[in-house]
Design a protein around this motif. Sequence first.
Motif, PDB file in Angstrom:
ATOM      1  N   TYR A 146      -1.355  -3.033  15.012  1.00 36.82           N
ATOM      2  CA  TYR A 146      -2.384  -2.323  13.942  1.00 36.82           C
ATOM      3  C   TYR A 146      -2.105  -1.093  13.862  1.00 36.82           C
ATOM      4  CZ  TYR A 146      -6.896  -1.721  11.553  1.00 36.82           C
ATOM      5  OH  TYR A 146      -7.847  -1.263  10.559  1.00 36.82           O
ATOM      6  N   ASN A 155       2.437   1.268   3.037  1.00 36.38           N
ATOM      7  CA  ASN A 155       2.075   0.175   2.224  1.00 36.38           C
ATOM      8  C   ASN A 155       1.936  -1.375   3.000  1.00 36.38           C
ATOM      9  OD1 ASN A 155       1.764   2.184   0.314  1.00 36.38           O
ATOM     10  ND2 ASN A 155       3.987   1.790  -0.419  1.00 36.38           N
ATOM     11  N   GLN A 157      -1.063  -2.160   4.456  1.00 36.74           N
ATOM     12  CA  GLN A 157      -2.571  -2.267   4.719  1.00 36.74           C
ATOM     13  C   GLN A 157      -2.945  -3.696   4.462  1.00 36.74           C
ATOM     14  OE1 GLN A 157      -1.155   0.113   2.778  1.00 36.74           O
ATOM     15  NE2 GLN A 157      -1.620   1.955   4.090  1.00 36.74           N
ATOM     16  N   ARG A 158      -2.230  -4.550   3.792  1.00 36.43           N
ATOM     17  CA  ARG A 158      -2.771  -5.915   3.696  1.00 36.43           C
ATOM     18  C   ARG A 158      -2.652  -6.588   5.036  1.00 36.43           C
ATOM     19  NH1 ARG A 158       2.478  -5.612   1.970  1.00 36.43           N
ATOM     20  NH2 ARG A 158       3.898  -7.465   2.462  1.00 36.43           N
ATOM     21  N   PHE A 159      -1.646  -6.375   5.854  1.00 40.59           N
ATOM     22  CA  PHE A 159      -1.714  -6.799   7.250  1.00 40.59           C
ATOM     23  C   PHE A 159      -2.857  -6.329   8.241  1.00 40.59           C
ATOM     24  CE2 PHE A 159       2.681  -7.072   5.772  1.00 40.59           C
ATOM     25  CZ  PHE A 159       2.891  -8.387   5.496  1.00 40.59           C
ATOM     26  N   LYS A 160      -3.157  -5.131   7.919  1.00 38.98           N
ATOM     27  CA  LYS A 160      -4.356  -4.655   8.725  1.00 38.98           C
ATOM     28  C   LYS A 160      -5.665  -5.477   8.466  1.00 38.98           C
ATOM     29  CE  LYS A 160      -4.879  -0.320   9.029  1.00 38.98           C
ATOM     30  NZ  LYS A 160      -5.160   1.030   8.454  1.00 38.98           N
ATOM     31  N   ARG A 161      -5.782  -5.525   7.067  1.00 41.03           N
ATOM     32  CA  ARG A 161      -6.931  -6.292   6.673  1.00 41.03           C
ATOM     33  C   ARG A 161      -6.980  -7.779   7.374  1.00 41.03           C
ATOM     34  NH1 ARG A 161      -5.892  -3.541   2.039  1.00 41.03           N
ATOM     35  NH2 ARG A 161      -4.868  -5.234   1.155  1.00 41.03           N
ATOM     36  N   GLN A 162      -5.644  -8.468   7.522  1.00 43.37           N
ATOM     37  CA  GLN A 162      -5.604  -9.684   8.093  1.00 43.37           C
ATOM     38  C   GLN A 162      -6.160  -9.727   9.730  1.00 43.37           C
ATOM     39  OE1 GLN A 162      -2.035 -12.136   7.164  1.00 43.37           O
ATOM     40  NE2 GLN A 162      -1.760 -10.785   5.618  1.00 43.37           N
ATOM     41  N   GLU A 196       5.576 -12.490   8.748  1.00 38.88           N
ATOM     42  CA  GLU A 196       5.553 -11.726   7.439  1.00 38.88           C
ATOM     43  C   GLU A 196       5.667 -10.145   7.541  1.00 38.88           C
ATOM     44  OE1 GLU A 196       1.891 -12.585   5.190  1.00 38.88           O
ATOM     45  OE2 GLU A 196       2.036 -14.884   6.007  1.00 38.88           O
ATOM     46  N   GLU A 207       8.085  -3.286  -1.142  1.00 42.08           N
ATOM     47  CA  GLU A 207       6.692  -2.547  -1.474  1.00 42.08           C
ATOM     48  C   GLU A 207       6.838  -1.377  -0.190  1.00 42.08           C
ATOM     49  OE1 GLU A 207       2.149  -2.755  -1.789  1.00 42.08           O
ATOM     50  OE2 GLU A 207       3.235  -4.686  -1.506  1.00 42.08           O
TER      51      GLU A 207
END
Length: 221
Positions: A146, A155, A157-162, A196, A207
């Motif tokens: 994390y 870029n 951050q989407r994995f942090k949100r998961q 992922e 990205e």
Amino acid sequence: VLCRPSSRWPITCNYCPITWPTTCDNVQRGRHNVQFAEGDSPTEVSDMVWQSLDRLYGTLQDECRALLPNHTLQDALTELGMLRLFPLVARRLQMEGGEEERAVGFREYLVHMSQMHQVLSMSQQLQEDIPTSNHKYMAHQVALLYQCLSFQNLNLQRFKRQIEPQFEEIKARTERATVPALSETQKEWLWHLTDEVMHAAVDLRGEASGHIREWIEAMTE
């Protein structure tokens, strides 16, 4: 740092590779320290500078001729993207096409690649540990991943949100339970997440590496 010619003093800018009879652009602004050269006249120093530039031109011409034999030196450096990526070198060589402003410098490129390597290595370590029977330190490793995903400009951050909604349950299963082990559902979720993340880390045209695209294109074409 590019120094401006001056007939008054031979000085050595601590940030320049050679001694010039110059006044450094940034001396008056207090950005750099300079030391006065001793024993060399302006003419002698000027001759040394031109000799150094001649050797640099010769080396660049040999390298560019081997890659692009039908191009002039400037055309070859332009096509290779070097004048865009190294504008100060372009100015030092008195070539057009070097722009002061660029998306990212070479140092930032190296930092980015180092950060992506950390993300990749942490994800690989987690995948290797998922099949083991003891997950005592899994929450700590997820926290490290994390933290890696928090690096600026990645870029990712989407994995942090998961990770965020899953972390407390992972911590409870591994640090507070008698037998520190992830559930099968958690194992599957963590495997897919790290898979992922690794795909994003190695996709240098994706990205996550978008802001260093010029460097990637210059080094792969």
